[in-house]
Design a protein around this motif. Structure first.
Motif, PDB file in Angstrom:
ATOM      1  N   ILE A 155       1.064  -1.718   0.021  1.00  0.00           N
ATOM      2  CA  ILE A 155       0.121  -0.305  -0.046  1.00  0.00           C
ATOM      3  C   ILE A 155       0.613   1.519   0.505  1.00  0.00           C
ATOM      4  CG2 ILE A 155      -1.725   1.111   0.862  1.00  0.00           C
ATOM      5  CD1 ILE A 155      -3.215  -1.546  -0.069  1.00  0.00           C
ATOM      6  N   LEU A 156       1.732   1.086   0.538  1.00  0.00           N
ATOM      7  CA  LEU A 156       2.735   2.477   0.797  1.00  0.00           C
ATOM      8  C   LEU A 156       3.735   3.096  -0.657  1.00  0.00           C
ATOM      9  CD1 LEU A 156       4.058   5.120   2.331  1.00  0.00           C
ATOM     10  CD2 LEU A 156       6.058   2.923   2.762  1.00  0.00           C
ATOM     11  N   SER A 157       3.633   1.492  -1.554  1.00  0.00           N
ATOM     12  CA  SER A 157       4.655   1.553  -2.670  1.00  0.00           C
ATOM     13  C   SER A 157       3.190   2.506  -3.674  1.00  0.00           C
ATOM     14  CB  SER A 157       4.788   0.550  -3.153  1.00  0.00           C
ATOM     15  OG  SER A 157       5.907   0.364  -4.500  1.00  0.00           O
ATOM     16  N   GLU A 158       2.160   1.869  -3.054  1.00  0.00           N
ATOM     17  CA  GLU A 158       0.776   2.113  -4.543  1.00  0.00           C
ATOM     18  C   GLU A 158       0.916   3.648  -4.301  1.00  0.00           C
ATOM     19  OE1 GLU A 158      -0.354   0.819  -7.209  1.00  0.00           O
ATOM     20  OE2 GLU A 158       0.182  -0.553  -6.906  1.00  0.00           O
ATOM     21  N   LEU A 159       0.601   3.959  -2.803  1.00  0.00           N
ATOM     22  CA  LEU A 159      -0.003   5.122  -2.434  1.00  0.00           C
ATOM     23  C   LEU A 159       1.132   6.329  -3.337  1.00  0.00           C
ATOM     24  CD1 LEU A 159      -1.375   5.024   0.901  1.00  0.00           C
ATOM     25  CD2 LEU A 159      -2.825   5.472  -1.632  1.00  0.00           C
ATOM     26  N   GLU A 160       2.756   6.095  -2.898  1.00  0.00           N
ATOM     27  CA  GLU A 160       3.639   7.206  -3.522  1.00  0.00           C
ATOM     28  C   GLU A 160       3.594   7.159  -4.359  1.00  0.00           C
ATOM     29  OE1 GLU A 160       6.994   6.316   0.752  1.00  0.00           O
ATOM     30  OE2 GLU A 160       7.121   4.973  -1.255  1.00  0.00           O
ATOM     31  N   ASN A 161       3.532   5.920  -5.211  1.00  0.00           N
ATOM     32  CA  ASN A 161       3.243   6.010  -6.987  1.00  0.00           C
ATOM     33  C   ASN A 161       1.919   6.868  -7.436  1.00  0.00           C
ATOM     34  OD1 ASN A 161       6.155   4.277  -7.177  1.00  0.00           O
ATOM     35  ND2 ASN A 161       4.395   2.589  -7.460  1.00  0.00           N
ATOM     36  N   LEU A 162       0.906   6.875  -6.353  1.00  0.00           N
ATOM     37  CA  LEU A 162       0.092   7.301  -7.004  1.00  0.00           C
ATOM     38  C   LEU A 162       0.645   9.008  -6.720  1.00  0.00           C
ATOM     39  CD1 LEU A 162      -2.865   5.814  -6.357  1.00  0.00           C
ATOM     40  CD2 LEU A 162      -2.353   6.144  -7.908  1.00  0.00           C
ATOM     41  N   ALA A 163       0.875   9.287  -5.721  1.00  0.00           N
ATOM     42  CA  ALA A 163       1.260  10.831  -5.296  1.00  0.00           C
ATOM     43  C   ALA A 163       2.951  11.007  -6.740  1.00  0.00           C
ATOM     44  CB  ALA A 163       2.300  11.229  -3.590  1.00  0.00           C
ATOM     45  N   VAL A 164       3.034  10.617  -7.224  1.00  0.00           N
ATOM     46  CA  VAL A 164       4.226  10.996  -7.998  1.00  0.00           C
ATOM     47  C   VAL A 164       3.252  11.963  -9.113  1.00  0.00           C
ATOM     48  CG1 VAL A 164       5.852  10.217  -9.471  1.00  0.00           C
ATOM     49  CG2 VAL A 164       5.943  10.015  -6.563  1.00  0.00           C
ATOM     50  N   ILE A 165       2.645  10.763 -10.236  1.00  0.00           N
ATOM     51  CA  ILE A 165       1.973  10.193 -11.171  1.00  0.00           C
ATOM     52  C   ILE A 165       0.790  11.886 -10.564  1.00  0.00           C
ATOM     53  CG2 ILE A 165      -0.049   9.374 -11.883  1.00  0.00           C
ATOM     54  CD1 ILE A 165       0.822   6.887 -11.556  1.00  0.00           C
ATOM     55  N   LEU A 166       0.097  11.836  -9.757  1.00  0.00           N
ATOM     56  CA  LEU A 166      -1.046  12.881  -9.152  1.00  0.00           C
ATOM     57  C   LEU A 166      -0.127  14.342  -9.724  1.00  0.00           C
ATOM     58  CD1 LEU A 166      -3.614  11.565  -6.651  1.00  0.00           C
ATOM     59  CD2 LEU A 166      -3.922  12.698  -9.260  1.00  0.00           C
ATOM     60  N   GLU A 167       1.189  14.246  -9.370  1.00  0.00           N
ATOM     61  CA  GLU A 167       2.045  15.430  -9.706  1.00  0.00           C
ATOM     62  C   GLU A 167       1.936  16.722 -10.661  1.00  0.00           C
ATOM     63  OE1 GLU A 167       6.167  17.376  -7.467  1.00  0.00           O
ATOM     64  OE2 GLU A 167       5.585  15.063  -7.452  1.00  0.00           O
ATOM     65  N   LYS A 168       1.904  15.916 -12.103  1.00  0.00           N
ATOM     66  CA  LYS A 168       1.811  16.028 -12.721  1.00  0.00           C
ATOM     67  C   LYS A 168       0.853  16.074 -13.823  1.00  0.00           C
ATOM     68  CE  LYS A 168       6.378  13.097 -13.067  1.00  0.00           C
ATOM     69  NZ  LYS A 168       7.122  12.020 -13.693  1.00  0.00           N
ATOM     70  N   GLU A 169      -0.677  15.476 -12.847  1.00  0.00           N
ATOM     71  CA  GLU A 169      -1.949  16.573 -12.775  1.00  0.00           C
ATOM     72  C   GLU A 169      -1.721  15.655 -14.370  1.00  0.00           C
ATOM     73  OE1 GLU A 169      -3.884  19.984 -12.579  1.00  0.00           O
ATOM     74  OE2 GLU A 169      -2.551  20.162 -11.607  1.00  0.00           O
ATOM     75  N   PRO A 170      -2.577  14.515 -14.739  1.00  0.00           N
ATOM     76  CA  PRO A 170      -2.070  13.135 -15.992  1.00  0.00           C
ATOM     77  C   PRO A 170      -3.363  13.847 -17.096  1.00  0.00           C
ATOM     78  CG  PRO A 170      -2.663  11.787 -13.627  1.00  0.00           C
ATOM     79  CD  PRO A 170      -2.716  13.132 -13.810  1.00  0.00           C
ATOM     80  N   ASP A 171      -3.411  12.973 -17.834  1.00  0.00           N
ATOM     81  CA  ASP A 171      -4.662  13.670 -18.922  1.00  0.00           C
ATOM     82  C   ASP A 171      -5.408  12.661 -20.045  1.00  0.00           C
ATOM     83  OD1 ASP A 171      -2.957  14.358 -20.447  1.00  0.00           O
ATOM     84  OD2 ASP A 171      -3.635  15.889 -20.927  1.00  0.00           O
ATOM     85  N   GLY A 172      -6.153  12.434 -19.966  1.00  0.00           N
ATOM     86  CA  GLY A 172      -6.279  11.344 -21.180  1.00  0.00           C
ATOM     87  C   GLY A 172      -6.425   9.865 -20.533  1.00  0.00           C
ATOM     88  N   ASP A 173      -5.644   9.290 -21.446  1.00  0.00           N
ATOM     89  CA  ASP A 173      -5.856   7.723 -21.212  1.00  0.00           C
ATOM     90  C   ASP A 173      -5.362   7.314 -19.776  1.00  0.00           C
ATOM     91  OD1 ASP A 173      -7.003   6.696 -22.751  1.00  0.00           O
ATOM     92  OD2 ASP A 173      -5.428   6.272 -24.273  1.00  0.00           O
TER      93      ASP A 173
END
Length: 111
Positions: A13-31
């Protein structure tokens, strides 16, 4: 055995949450946004279901709020804005700290 399950849960869970925080920092779009929405919903659902069985008390409460919000996104009942993504990232960072704090507390009790 229960301690092994708690450790695996914590690490995953820690790994998943940390990865999501990094992804959200860049504000993903599209797919990438669609994939991120699914990942956030899935991990929050997993936390909501598993964490209480392992003795976590605060984590499930936070994750249920995220799960409900992203369920609404998945069912097209809520739009995603930049502000929504920023708030989600802040919540995920809070979940990371809560997970660490609760894990420390449980480790101290079991020793």
């Amino acid at each position: 055995m229960l301690e092994d399950l708690k450790r695996k849960f914590f690490d995953q869970i820690l790994s998943e949450l940390e990865n999501l925080a990094v992804i959200l920092e860049k504000e993903p779009d599209g797919d990438k946004l669609d994939d991120t929405v699914e990942r956030i919903f899935t991990i929050s659902h997993q936390i909501s279901g598993t964490a209480p069985m392992l003795g976590y008390e605060v984590m499930p409460k936070l994750s249920r709020k995220v799960e409900r919000a992203f369920y609404e996104v998945r069912t097209n009942n809520r739009d995603i804005s930049s502000q929504f993504l920023q708030q989600t990232r802040r919540t995920i960072l809070s979940m990371i700290e809560t997970l660490k704090d609760e894990s420390k507390g449980m480790a101290q009790v079991s020793n």
